[in-house]
Design a protein around this motif. Structure first.
Motif, PDB file in Angstrom:
ATOM      1  N   SER A   1      -0.338   4.214  -1.794  1.00  0.00           N
ATOM      2  CA  SER A   1      -0.748   3.391  -2.925  1.00  0.00           C
ATOM      3  C   SER A   1      -1.523   4.237  -3.913  1.00  0.00           C
ATOM      4  O   SER A   1      -2.242   5.156  -3.530  1.00  0.00           O
ATOM      5  CB  SER A   1      -1.622   2.230  -2.448  1.00  0.00           C
ATOM      6  OG  SER A   1      -2.119   1.488  -3.547  1.00  0.00           O
TER       7      SER A   1
ATOM      8  N   THR B   1       5.783   4.087  -2.011  1.00  0.00           N
ATOM      9  CA  THR B   1       5.053   2.872  -1.629  1.00  0.00           C
ATOM     10  C   THR B   1       5.769   2.118  -0.507  1.00  0.00           C
ATOM     11  O   THR B   1       5.123   1.497   0.340  1.00  0.00           O
ATOM     12  CB  THR B   1       4.877   1.942  -2.833  1.00  0.00           C
ATOM     13  OG1 THR B   1       6.149   1.667  -3.415  1.00  0.00           O
ATOM     14  CG2 THR B   1       3.970   2.591  -3.885  1.00  0.00           C
TER      15      THR B   1
ATOM     16  N   THR C   1       4.870   2.493   3.221  1.00  0.00           N
ATOM     17  CA  THR C   1       3.683   1.844   3.767  1.00  0.00           C
ATOM     18  C   THR C   1       4.041   1.003   4.984  1.00  0.00           C
ATOM     19  O   THR C   1       5.003   0.238   4.959  1.00  0.00           O
ATOM     20  CB  THR C   1       3.027   0.948   2.710  1.00  0.00           C
ATOM     21  OG1 THR C   1       2.539   1.772   1.651  1.00  0.00           O
ATOM     22  CG2 THR C   1       1.869   0.156   3.303  1.00  0.00           C
TER      23      THR C   1
END
Length: 125
Positions: free
Chosen positions: A124, A87, A90
Motif C-alpha cells: 500500500s 496492491t 496484499t
C-alpha cells in the motif's frame, strides 16, 4: 515439525520484500515447501513451490517474473523474494510442507501436511 515465518510486513507498490520460512531439519529434508497466500475475497492460492532438491520450482502465473523461491540448506530455510509488488499481492502468506501437487499448472494445497501460522503482507502507498 516446525514452520516459522518472518513477521508482518508493509511495503509500497513497486517495492520488494523477502519472506523466510524456517523448517525443522526433518521437514526440510523430507518435503518440498510451497508458499500460499490468502487474499481478501479470494480462495487460498498457491504462489510458489520448491522441491527437496531445489531443482524444481513452480510459480503461479500472477507472480511469474516477479517472485523467486530459493532454499538455504545450511539454515533449513526457504525464501520467497518478492519484487515489483502490487496492491493485489496484499494478503496473508503461509509456507507449507508436503507433497507438491499441481493441477492445470496451479499449486494445490491438499497435498500439504504442515503449515506455518501465516504472516500479513500489505502492499500500500
Amino acid at each position: 515439525v516446525q514452520l516459522v515465518e518472518s513477521g508482518e510486513k508493509l511495503v509500497q507498490p513497486g517495492g520488494s520484500l523477502r519472506l523466510s520460512c524456517v523448517a525443522s531439519a526433518q521437514t526440510f529434508v523430507e518435503y518440498p515447501i510451497v508458499w500460499f497466500r490468502q487474499t481478501t475475497g479470494n480462495e487460498r492460492e498457491g504462489v510458489s513451490g520448491i522441491s527437496r532438491s531445489g531443482n524444481i520450482t513452480r510459480y503461479a502465473d500472477s507472480v511469474k517474473g516477479r517472485f523467486t523461491v530459493s532454499r538455504d540448506v545450511a539454515r533449513n530455510t526457504v525464501y520467497l523474494q518478492m519484487n515489483n509488488l502490487k496492491t493485489e499481492d496484499t494478503g496473508v502468506y503461509y509456507c507449507a510442507s508436503g507433497i507438491m501437487i499441481t493441477d492445470q499448472g496451479r499449486l494445490q494445497s491438499h497435498g500439504m501436511k504442515f503449515w506455518s501460522e501465516g504472516t500479513q503482507v500489505t502492499v500500500s502507498s
